[in-house]
Scaffold this motif. Structure first.
Motif, PDB file in Angstrom:
ATOM      1  N   PRO A  87      38.619 -11.922 -30.404  1.00  0.00           N
ATOM      2  CA  PRO A  87      39.972 -12.476 -30.560  1.00  0.00           C
ATOM      3  C   PRO A  87      40.986 -11.502 -31.134  1.00  0.00           C
ATOM      4  CG  PRO A  87      38.447 -13.483 -32.129  1.00  0.00           C
ATOM      5  CD  PRO A  87      37.627 -12.660 -31.187  1.00  0.00           C
ATOM      6  N   ASP A  88      40.545 -10.586 -32.000  1.00  0.00           N
ATOM      7  CA  ASP A  88      41.508  -9.636 -32.574  1.00  0.00           C
ATOM      8  C   ASP A  88      42.048  -8.685 -31.514  1.00  0.00           C
ATOM      9  OD1 ASP A  88      41.541 -10.639 -35.183  1.00  0.00           O
ATOM     10  OD2 ASP A  88      39.678  -9.585 -35.667  1.00  0.00           O
ATOM     11  N   GLY A 129      34.496 -20.343 -34.680  1.00  0.00           N
ATOM     12  CA  GLY A 129      35.171 -19.294 -35.445  1.00  0.00           C
ATOM     13  C   GLY A 129      36.218 -18.572 -34.617  1.00  0.00           C
ATOM     14  N   ILE A 130      35.941 -18.379 -33.336  1.00  0.00           N
ATOM     15  CA  ILE A 130      36.904 -17.730 -32.441  1.00  0.00           C
ATOM     16  C   ILE A 130      38.178 -18.567 -32.326  1.00  0.00           C
ATOM     17  CG2 ILE A 130      37.340 -17.143 -30.013  1.00  0.00           C
ATOM     18  CD1 ILE A 130      34.341 -16.204 -29.943  1.00  0.00           C
ATOM     19  N   ARG A 163      39.217 -20.820 -34.471  1.00  0.00           N
ATOM     20  CA  ARG A 163      39.903 -20.782 -35.780  1.00  0.00           C
ATOM     21  C   ARG A 163      40.679 -19.478 -35.949  1.00  0.00           C
ATOM     22  NH1 ARG A 163      35.081 -23.074 -37.415  1.00  0.00           N
ATOM     23  NH2 ARG A 163      34.301 -21.080 -38.207  1.00  0.00           N
ATOM     24  N   ARG A 164      40.118 -18.362 -35.516  1.00  0.00           N
ATOM     25  CA  ARG A 164      40.805 -17.064 -35.640  1.00  0.00           C
ATOM     26  C   ARG A 164      42.071 -17.039 -34.799  1.00  0.00           C
ATOM     27  NH1 ARG A 164      43.658 -13.727 -37.139  1.00  0.00           N
ATOM     28  NH2 ARG A 164      43.501 -11.520 -36.632  1.00  0.00           N
ATOM     29  N   GLY A 181      44.558 -19.445 -36.266  1.00  0.00           N
ATOM     30  CA  GLY A 181      44.999 -18.948 -37.567  1.00  0.00           C
ATOM     31  C   GLY A 181      46.122 -17.936 -37.461  1.00  0.00           C
ATOM     32  N   ALA A 182      46.206 -17.257 -36.328  1.00  0.00           N
ATOM     33  CA  ALA A 182      47.255 -16.254 -36.123  1.00  0.00           C
ATOM     34  C   ALA A 182      48.555 -16.874 -35.628  1.00  0.00           C
ATOM     35  CB  ALA A 182      46.774 -15.203 -35.116  1.00  0.00           C
TER      36      ALA A 182
END
Length: 190
Positions: free
Chosen positions: A35-36, A73-74, A76-77, A80-81
């Motif tokens: 994701p980043d 988690g992906i 959420r990431r 979250g951004a």
């Protein structure tokens, strides 16, 4: 901004995705498992204003991300951004209505070397943790906001009137929940 890790999709996207005076589009070659990479992509940064709400559309995707890959988690990431007011639209295949058939589908994917994780409603609901669900919440795809034009009125659970929540149309009865086997929902980040 459209992201995919398939080079064939990139070729098609480059011919279809064109910016216009009404808006910009971009395609980035990226894997949702990173994701980043998506969030730092110049195509995303140049196209979207992440100080304003955006919609993250993850339709028919997250069942290709296993628990070991941290699917929740992906999401959420990525969410979250995004700023307050952003939306998550997600659809996800489920074995809830026909476990035997979905086990066969899982076996076919695994034999082909493609990992999948079809999730039940509770596991799909976990993708929306911390978000405000839009009515009717998480429901089977054909029950999400059916309209009179679709052949029925919404029932108490957000489903269309009729057997299995489906609406009969001109082409016959609506599909059953087992036919659709897809949980859908939209949540807004507070």
């Amino acid at each position: 901004v459209y992201a995919d890790n398939d080079p064939i999709v990139l070729v098609h996207a480059q011919t279809l995705l064109n910016s216009s005076a009404e808006g910009r589009t971009a395609y980035i070659r990226a894997d949702v498992n990173e994701p980043d990479t998506i969030l730092r992509s110049p195509g995303l940064i140049e196209t979207l204003d992440l100080t304003k709400p955006v919609a993250l559309s993850l339709n028919a995707l997250m069942h290709f991300v296993t628990d070991a890959q941290d699917a929740h988690g992906i999401v959420r990431r990525l969410m979250g951004a995004l700023p307050s007011g952003s939306a998550l639209a997600l659809s996800h295949c489920t074995p809830d209505f026909d476990p035997q058939t979905w086990q066969k589908v899982t076996d076919i994917y695994h034999r082909a070397g493609t990992p999948v994780r079809f999730r039940d409603k509770a596991a799909v609901a976990d993708f929306f943790t911390g978000l405000d669900l839009i009515e009717p919440g998480i429901v089977v795809g054909h029950r999400w906001r059916p309209s009179a034009e679709d052949g029925g009125a919404a029932g108490e659970d957000g489903g269309a009137a009729g057997e299995d929540g489906g609406a009969a149309g001109e082409d016959g009865p609506a599909p059953s929940d087992a036919d659709v086997s897809l949980w859908v929902g939209v949540g807004i980040k507070p």
